[in-house]
Structure formats: C-alpha cells, structure tokens
Design an enzyme around this catalytic site. Structure first.
Site, PDB file in Angstrom:
ATOM      1  N   SER A 191      -1.362  71.383  23.117  1.00  0.00           N
ATOM      2  CA  SER A 191      -1.564  72.281  22.072  1.00  0.00           C
ATOM      3  C   SER A 191      -0.951  72.862  22.476  1.00  0.00           C
ATOM      4  O   SER A 191      -0.409  74.004  23.344  1.00  0.00           O
ATOM      5  CB  SER A 191      -2.762  72.833  21.856  1.00  0.00           C
ATOM      6  OG  SER A 191      -3.134  73.767  20.675  1.00  0.00           O
ATOM      7  N   TYR A 204     -10.895  77.217  23.275  1.00  0.00           N
ATOM      8  CA  TYR A 204     -10.179  75.993  23.174  1.00  0.00           C
ATOM      9  C   TYR A 204      -8.941  75.973  23.739  1.00  0.00           C
ATOM     10  O   TYR A 204      -8.329  75.361  23.729  1.00  0.00           O
ATOM     11  CB  TYR A 204     -10.495  75.688  21.332  1.00  0.00           C
ATOM     12  CG  TYR A 204      -8.812  74.896  21.105  1.00  0.00           C
ATOM     13  CD1 TYR A 204      -9.386  73.115  20.697  1.00  0.00           C
ATOM     14  CD2 TYR A 204      -7.733  74.977  20.286  1.00  0.00           C
ATOM     15  CE1 TYR A 204      -8.492  72.332  20.536  1.00  0.00           C
ATOM     16  CE2 TYR A 204      -6.837  74.065  20.130  1.00  0.00           C
ATOM     17  CZ  TYR A 204      -7.258  72.680  20.177  1.00  0.00           C
ATOM     18  OH  TYR A 204      -6.642  71.555  19.827  1.00  0.00           O
TER      19      TYR A 204
HETATM   20  P1  NAD Z   1      -9.611  64.747  14.750  1.00  0.00           P
HETATM   21  O1  NAD Z   1     -10.263  66.110  14.955  1.00  0.00           O
HETATM   22  O2  NAD Z   1      -8.962  64.366  13.696  1.00  0.00           O
HETATM   23  O3  NAD Z   1      -9.850  64.269  16.096  1.00  0.00           O
HETATM   24  C1  NAD Z   1     -10.820  64.738  16.646  1.00  0.00           C
HETATM   25  C2  NAD Z   1     -11.209  63.379  17.839  1.00  0.00           C
HETATM   26  O4  NAD Z   1     -11.910  64.186  18.374  1.00  0.00           O
HETATM   27  C3  NAD Z   1     -12.622  62.769  16.666  1.00  0.00           C
HETATM   28  O5  NAD Z   1     -12.089  62.680  15.747  1.00  0.00           O
HETATM   29  C4  NAD Z   1     -13.888  62.884  17.589  1.00  0.00           C
HETATM   30  O6  NAD Z   1     -13.916  61.569  17.292  1.00  0.00           O
HETATM   31  C5  NAD Z   1     -13.037  63.523  18.792  1.00  0.00           C
HETATM   32  N1  NAD Z   1     -14.780  63.941  19.254  1.00  0.00           N
HETATM   33  C6  NAD Z   1     -14.555  65.237  19.435  1.00  0.00           C
HETATM   34  N2  NAD Z   1     -15.519  65.994  20.132  1.00  0.00           N
HETATM   35  C7  NAD Z   1     -15.757  64.239  21.098  1.00  0.00           C
HETATM   36  C8  NAD Z   1     -16.919  64.268  21.992  1.00  0.00           C
HETATM   37  N3  NAD Z   1     -18.106  64.718  22.038  1.00  0.00           N
HETATM   38  N4  NAD Z   1     -17.192  62.769  21.891  1.00  0.00           N
HETATM   39  C9  NAD Z   1     -16.166  61.786  21.563  1.00  0.00           C
HETATM   40  N5  NAD Z   1     -15.401  62.536  20.962  1.00  0.00           N
HETATM   41  C10 NAD Z   1     -15.232  63.706  20.004  1.00  0.00           C
HETATM   42  O7  NAD Z   1      -8.440  66.313  15.314  1.00  0.00           O
HETATM   43  P2  NAD Z   1      -6.426  66.238  15.753  1.00  0.00           P
HETATM   44  O8  NAD Z   1      -6.252  66.930  15.190  1.00  0.00           O
HETATM   45  O9  NAD Z   1      -6.236  64.818  15.038  1.00  0.00           O
HETATM   46  O10 NAD Z   1      -7.488  65.941  17.556  1.00  0.00           O
HETATM   47  C11 NAD Z   1      -6.822  64.990  18.449  1.00  0.00           C
HETATM   48  C12 NAD Z   1      -6.388  65.983  18.979  1.00  0.00           C
HETATM   49  O11 NAD Z   1      -4.937  66.804  19.398  1.00  0.00           O
HETATM   50  C13 NAD Z   1      -7.290  67.028  19.741  1.00  0.00           C
HETATM   51  O12 NAD Z   1      -7.129  67.141  21.522  1.00  0.00           O
HETATM   52  C14 NAD Z   1      -6.535  68.426  19.779  1.00  0.00           C
HETATM   53  O13 NAD Z   1      -7.205  69.736  20.447  1.00  0.00           O
HETATM   54  C15 NAD Z   1      -5.176  68.308  19.523  1.00  0.00           C
HETATM   55  N6  NAD Z   1      -4.530  69.237  19.080  1.00  0.00           N
HETATM   56  C16 NAD Z   1      -4.213  68.853  17.006  1.00  0.00           C
HETATM   57  C17 NAD Z   1      -3.402  70.082  16.298  1.00  0.00           C
HETATM   58  C18 NAD Z   1      -4.023  69.844  14.950  1.00  0.00           C
HETATM   59  O14 NAD Z   1      -3.404  70.978  14.371  1.00  0.00           O
HETATM   60  N7  NAD Z   1      -4.509  69.376  14.097  1.00  0.00           N
HETATM   61  C19 NAD Z   1      -2.603  70.922  17.245  1.00  0.00           C
HETATM   62  C20 NAD Z   1      -3.069  70.481  18.491  1.00  0.00           C
HETATM   63  C21 NAD Z   1      -3.222  70.142  19.463  1.00  0.00           C
END
Ligand code: NAD
Ligand code: MG
Length: 299
Positions: A191, A204
């Site tokens: 991130s 985080y």
């Molecule tokens: P999202 O909520 O759609 O995806 C995160 C997923 O993590 C969930 O769908 C869930 O299935 C999984 N998860 C969480 N805890 C879990 C557990 N204990 N066991 C199994 N699965 C688990 O959100 P997203 O934004 O698509 O996130 C995906 C990745 O992108 C993450 O690593 C997040 O940190 C990263 N990210 C997101 C952003 C943003 O702005 N959305 C920015 C930077 C990084």
C-alpha cells in the site's frame, strides 16, 4: 465516457467518475454486494489476450475489491483460479466464481480464516489439490481498521492485523514454495501506506511497510530458483475495506480526491499490474513495488 476495455484510449482523469461515497457502515469484512456506489471489477470491461494461458493461481481476498478484479482478469487471460476469502463473504465469492467460469476457466472456492496458521496451510494444500499445482500466488488479503488514538488500539487488533496481513503471507508463501517451479510468480499487495502512513492506521500501515521489505528480501532469495517475487502498492481504491471501519466515517465522501488525479481508483485499474507481474513478460522484474496510486509520489 467511451470506455470499452482497458486498452481503449481514455483520459485517466475522467475514465471513472470522481465518486463521493455516502457515509455508510458494514460489519467487517464488508461485501462488494452492499457497497455504495458499486465498483468496477472488470466484469464488463477487462479483455484478456492469453497472457496467463494454462496458469494456476491462488488469490487471497479474491471475493471482492482488488482481489476480485485480479481474479476476473486472470481468468480472462486464461488462468484457473483458487479464491481464498472469509466464510462471511460467500455471496461475493460466488459472484466472482461465476464470472471466472463464464470465461471458461476453473474457479475453486476456498473459504477460511487465514489469520490462523493451520487454516493458511490448509488453504495452500486445497488449492494445490484442486488446481493440480500452482504457478501464481497472489497474497492480497488484508485487514484495515482505523483507530484514532494509540491508547484505544487494542492488543488484540494489533495482533490480528499483523496475523492477517503479514503472518499469513509468510505461512501461505512458505507452504506454497516447495510446489512452485521456475517461472512461478508471487505478488504481494502492499500500500501507499507503507511510506505515507495515516495517523489512524498505525497497525495497518506498519504491516504494509513489512510487506515491502519481505518482498524485496524474498525476491533476492528466490531469484536463483527462477521464482519471482514482487508487490503492488495501491493508492485509494474504492472497496468494501473502506466502509468496514477502514476509514474514519467522515473521510468517506472525499475518498481518493486528494490524489493528483483527483479521484479514487476502481479495482479493475489494478488488474493489469498484477497480470504484468504474474506473466513471464516481466521476467527481469523482481523485488519491485509497482505503485498504482493516482500519482502520489512514492520512494
Ligand atoms: P477487500 O475488503 O475487498 O479485500 C480484502 C479481503 O481480505 C477481503 O475480501 C477478505 O476476503 C480478505 N481477508 C481479510 N481478513 C481475512 C482473513 N482473516 N482470512 C481470510 N481472508 C481475509 O478490500 P481491498 O481494498 O480490495 O483489499 C485488498 C488488498 O489491497 C488488501 O491487502 C489491502 O490492504 C490492499 N490495499 C487496499 C487499498 C484500498 O484503497 N482499497 C489501498 C492499498 C492497499
Ligand atoms: Mg471481501
């Protein structure tokens, strides 16, 4: 807005609308199904060109957001996909599995909580068995819960965030490694928070810094074996993570607007970065963090 697929010539400023999401709450982990506004995960737009033909990929957090967009793109590029997600996300996962099957690829649904080491290892065993092997590992699952003050950040949350975001990455990668051969690719989701931590995301953001470091170290270790390790660092992407307490509620209406591009990203805008790093076209790229963040400077 004329936008047919990811190759259509467009202005990135207006490719997607500048959204102003209403204040909303979902219990963790949150569902794409209930997100307002809805997101683009490429169902109608991502066009594959055979870049991952015959590959077998395990993607964590594949039910929603970025992981779902990557799963859809991988299937359209010709890969079979195992989807890891939490049991509470079955509805989202089934919707993504359907898109994968419509692309003519295999979708293996593997619900389970990967913050437990045993579950994480079982996930890899199940994916290997049902896909018949593994060529691509996408460590994308993550947990983000904003807490204003360190005194209110519980020991339990701190530990749970580290277990989900970085311990699970270690457990899953370690279990997969004996089964990966030269040509395999590992991509970790980090991130912008790794370098630009928000004050309310202490736990985080520090896991994301750890993921960058883990990626660069492991990439060197595995390069001689022909296994590449890279990371993708998203900026603000509209996903269910943000409404299940990932952001303080008052920040939701302006989500993503402070980027140089002026808008939040959509999950499908991340997919080409993962496809590039997973496919052999990036054979000389390793230990790299590919920033997909709407223009915020990063080291
Ligand atoms: P999202 O909520 O759609 O995806 C995160 C997923 O993590 C969930 O769908 C869930 O299935 C999984 N998860 C969480 N805890 C879990 C557990 N204990 N066991 C199994 N699965 C688990 O959100 P997203 O934004 O698509 O996130 C995906 C990745 O992108 C993450 O690593 C997040 O940190 C990263 N990210 C997101 C952003 C943003 O702005 N959305 C920015 C930077 C990084
Ligand atoms: Mg989800």
């Amino acid at each position: 807005m004329t936008h047919h697929d990811q190759y259509t010539f467009t202005n990135p400023v207006t490719r997607y609308p500048k959204i102003s999401p209403p204040i909303q709450d979902q219990p963790e982990p949150g569902l794409d199904r209930d997100l307002e506004p809805q997101t683009d995960r490429g169902e109608k737009s991502y066009r594959g060109t055979g870049r991952l033909a015959g590959r077998r990929a395990l993607i964590t957090g594949a039910d929603s957001g970025i992981g779902a967009a990557v799963a859809i793109a991988f299937a359209r590029e010709g890969a079979d996909v195992a989807l890891s997600y939490l049991p509470a996300e079955e509805a989202d996962a089934q919707a993504v599995a359907e898109v994968i099957r419509e692309a003519g690829q295999k979708a293996v649904c593997l619900p389970g909580d990967i913050s437990d080491a045993g579950n994480a290892r079982q996930l890899v065993a199940d994916a290997l068995e049902q896909l018949g092997g593994l060529d691509i590992l996408i460590n994308n699952a993550g947990r983000q819960i904003a807490v204003e003050n360190l005194e209110e950040l519980s020991d339990e949350q701190f530990e749970e965030t580290f277990k989900t975001n970085i311990f699970a990455m270690f457990w899953i990668t370690k279990a997969a490694l004996p089964h990966l051969s030269a040509g395999a690719s590992i991509v970790n989701t980090t991130s912008i928070q790794a370098y630009n931590p928000s004050p309310e995301l202490i736990d985080y953001a520090s896991t994301k810094a750890a993921i960058n470091n883990f990626t660069k170290g492991l990439a060197q270790q595995l390069a001689p074996r022909g296994i590449r390790v890279n990371a993708v660092a998203p900026g603000p992407i509209w996903t269910p993570l943000q409404v299940s307490d990932g952001q303080p509620k008052e920040k939701l209406p302006e989500f993503g607007q402070s980027t140089p591009l002026g808008r939040a990203g959509q999950p499908t805008e991340l997919a080409p970065a993962y496809v590039f790093l997973a496919s052999s076209e990036s054979s000389y790229v390793m230990g790299e963090t590919l920033n997909v963040n709407g223009g915020t400077p990063s080291p």
